[in-house]
Design an enzyme around this catalytic site. Structure first.
Site, PDB file in Angstrom:
ATOM      1  N   VAL A   7      49.264  19.850  40.005  1.00  0.00           N
ATOM      2  CA  VAL A   7      50.469  20.089  40.807  1.00  0.00           C
ATOM      3  C   VAL A   7      50.278  19.416  42.156  1.00  0.00           C
ATOM      4  O   VAL A   7      49.229  19.591  42.805  1.00  0.00           O
ATOM      5  CB  VAL A   7      50.712  21.602  41.013  1.00  0.00           C
ATOM      6  CG1 VAL A   7      51.843  21.840  42.009  1.00  0.00           C
ATOM      7  CG2 VAL A   7      51.035  22.279  39.688  1.00  0.00           C
ATOM      8  N   PHE A   8      51.271  18.643  42.568  1.00  0.00           N
ATOM      9  CA  PHE A   8      51.239  17.998  43.883  1.00  0.00           C
ATOM     10  C   PHE A   8      51.996  18.869  44.885  1.00  0.00           C
ATOM     11  O   PHE A   8      53.167  19.210  44.673  1.00  0.00           O
ATOM     12  CB  PHE A   8      51.898  16.612  43.806  1.00  0.00           C
ATOM     13  CG  PHE A   8      51.973  15.898  45.130  1.00  0.00           C
ATOM     14  CD1 PHE A   8      50.832  15.367  45.713  1.00  0.00           C
ATOM     15  CD2 PHE A   8      53.179  15.756  45.808  1.00  0.00           C
ATOM     16  CE1 PHE A   8      50.894  14.706  46.945  1.00  0.00           C
ATOM     17  CE2 PHE A   8      53.261  15.101  47.032  1.00  0.00           C
ATOM     18  CZ  PHE A   8      52.104  14.572  47.599  1.00  0.00           C
ATOM     19  N   GLY A   9      51.322  19.215  45.992  1.00  0.00           N
ATOM     20  CA  GLY A   9      51.952  19.986  47.065  1.00  0.00           C
ATOM     21  C   GLY A   9      52.107  19.132  48.303  1.00  0.00           C
ATOM     22  O   GLY A   9      51.180  18.412  48.694  1.00  0.00           O
ATOM     23  N   TYR A  10      53.273  19.195  48.921  1.00  0.00           N
ATOM     24  CA  TYR A  10      53.536  18.380  50.121  1.00  0.00           C
ATOM     25  C   TYR A  10      54.078  19.230  51.273  1.00  0.00           C
ATOM     26  O   TYR A  10      54.266  18.729  52.384  1.00  0.00           O
ATOM     27  CB  TYR A  10      54.546  17.264  49.782  1.00  0.00           C
ATOM     28  CG  TYR A  10      55.858  17.812  49.275  1.00  0.00           C
ATOM     29  CD1 TYR A  10      56.868  18.203  50.151  1.00  0.00           C
ATOM     30  CD2 TYR A  10      56.077  17.991  47.905  1.00  0.00           C
ATOM     31  CE1 TYR A  10      58.051  18.759  49.682  1.00  0.00           C
ATOM     32  CE2 TYR A  10      57.256  18.540  47.425  1.00  0.00           C
ATOM     33  CZ  TYR A  10      58.238  18.918  48.322  1.00  0.00           C
ATOM     34  OH  TYR A  10      59.397  19.476  47.857  1.00  0.00           O
ATOM     35  N   GLY A  11      54.352  20.512  50.992  1.00  0.00           N
ATOM     36  CA  GLY A  11      54.908  21.398  52.030  1.00  0.00           C
ATOM     37  C   GLY A  11      54.002  22.608  52.184  1.00  0.00           C
ATOM     38  O   GLY A  11      52.792  22.469  52.412  1.00  0.00           O
ATOM     39  N   SER A  12      54.574  23.793  52.004  1.00  0.00           N
ATOM     40  CA  SER A  12      53.743  24.992  52.161  1.00  0.00           C
ATOM     41  C   SER A  12      52.647  25.067  51.105  1.00  0.00           C
ATOM     42  O   SER A  12      51.641  25.750  51.303  1.00  0.00           O
ATOM     43  CB  SER A  12      54.604  26.257  52.121  1.00  0.00           C
ATOM     44  OG  SER A  12      55.169  26.436  50.847  1.00  0.00           O
ATOM     45  N   GLU A  86      58.990  29.009  44.242  1.00  0.00           N
ATOM     46  CA  GLU A  86      59.840  27.878  44.647  1.00  0.00           C
ATOM     47  C   GLU A  86      61.280  28.028  44.133  1.00  0.00           C
ATOM     48  O   GLU A  86      62.018  27.047  44.060  1.00  0.00           O
ATOM     49  CB  GLU A  86      59.221  26.564  44.129  1.00  0.00           C
ATOM     50  CG  GLU A  86      57.792  26.297  44.594  1.00  0.00           C
ATOM     51  CD  GLU A  86      57.676  26.117  46.107  1.00  0.00           C
ATOM     52  OE1 GLU A  86      58.556  25.500  46.714  1.00  0.00           O
ATOM     53  OE2 GLU A  86      56.689  26.619  46.692  1.00  0.00           O
TER      54      GLU A  86
HETATM   55  C1  SIN Z   1      55.606  22.027  48.347  1.00  0.00           C
HETATM   56  O1  SIN Z   1      54.950  22.590  49.210  1.00  0.00           O
HETATM   57  O2  SIN Z   1      55.101  21.107  47.665  1.00  0.00           O
HETATM   58  C2  SIN Z   1      57.012  22.436  48.026  1.00  0.00           C
HETATM   59  C3  SIN Z   1      57.813  22.850  49.201  1.00  0.00           C
HETATM   60  C4  SIN Z   1      57.361  24.109  49.852  1.00  0.00           C
HETATM   61  O3  SIN Z   1      57.160  25.133  49.168  1.00  0.00           O
HETATM   62  O4  SIN Z   1      57.195  24.125  51.086  1.00  0.00           O
END
Ligand code: SIN
Length: 172
Positions: A7-12, A86
């Site tokens: 899983v790629f995460g870019y935010g929280s 999400e």
């Molecule tokens: C993420 O972090 O990849 C999705 C957006 C979030 O939950 O902030």
């Protein structure tokens, strides 16, 4: 044998890591940019005062840095927990994720303009003002912004868009 699920995460998902994983690596996706264009009424805002959280939007030549997590072998439970987390407008999609050891196919969560919480573009000053005034069940929206900014800086990839909002916040 089943392929590992990433899983790629870019935010929280970079800084609030409350899900099971067995490996984590710096990672990036190309052709996407991170933007505070998604509204949050369930985590960092409320229906009458939505907060702002990030999504990714297609942009030729852009690179979005984040983290890739390898889920435990029995990944279904973790995926279902992430889907729940999400659920405020994000779709789970599959896309190529680059890491220092090669490219893999993984999952990420994207909030598309068609979801009912989507807010779209705004100037950094306007974004900062909205973020400063929002809070939700997961905490103040400002915490989301500042922790994301700090994490990206620590990863060695400060994000111009995120930085511009933090700077605008300082001038409010
Ligand atoms: C993420 O972090 O990849 C999705 C957006 C979030 O939950 O902030």
């Amino acid at each position: 044998m089943d392929e590992p699920v990433w899983v790629f995460g870019y935010g929280s998902l970079i800084w609030r890591v409350d899900f099971d994983h067995v490996d984590v690596q710096p990672a990036w996706i190309t052709g996407w940019q991170r933007r505070f264009w998604q509204g949050s009424v369930d985590h960092r805002g409320q229906p009458n005062a939505p907060g702002r959280v990030v999504t990714i939007v297609p942009q030729e030549g852009a690179i979005c840095h984040g983290l890739a997590y390898r889920l435990p072998t029995d990944s279904m439970q973790t995926i279902s927990e992430l889907d729940h987390r999400e659920r405020g407008g994000y779709d789970r999609v599959s896309l190529p994720i680059a890491t220092e050891t090669g490219t893999l196919e993984g999952l990420t969560y994207i909030a598309n303009p068609s979801n009912s919480n989507y807010l779209g573009p705004a100037q950094p000053a306007q974004l900062a003002k909205q973020i400063a005034g929002a809070t939700g069940p997961s905490g103040p929206n400002v915490e989301y912004l500042l922790r994301l900014d700090q994490s990206l800086t620590e990863l060695g990839h400060p994000d111009e868009h995120v930085r511009a909002i933090v700077e605008a916040l300082d001038t409010l």
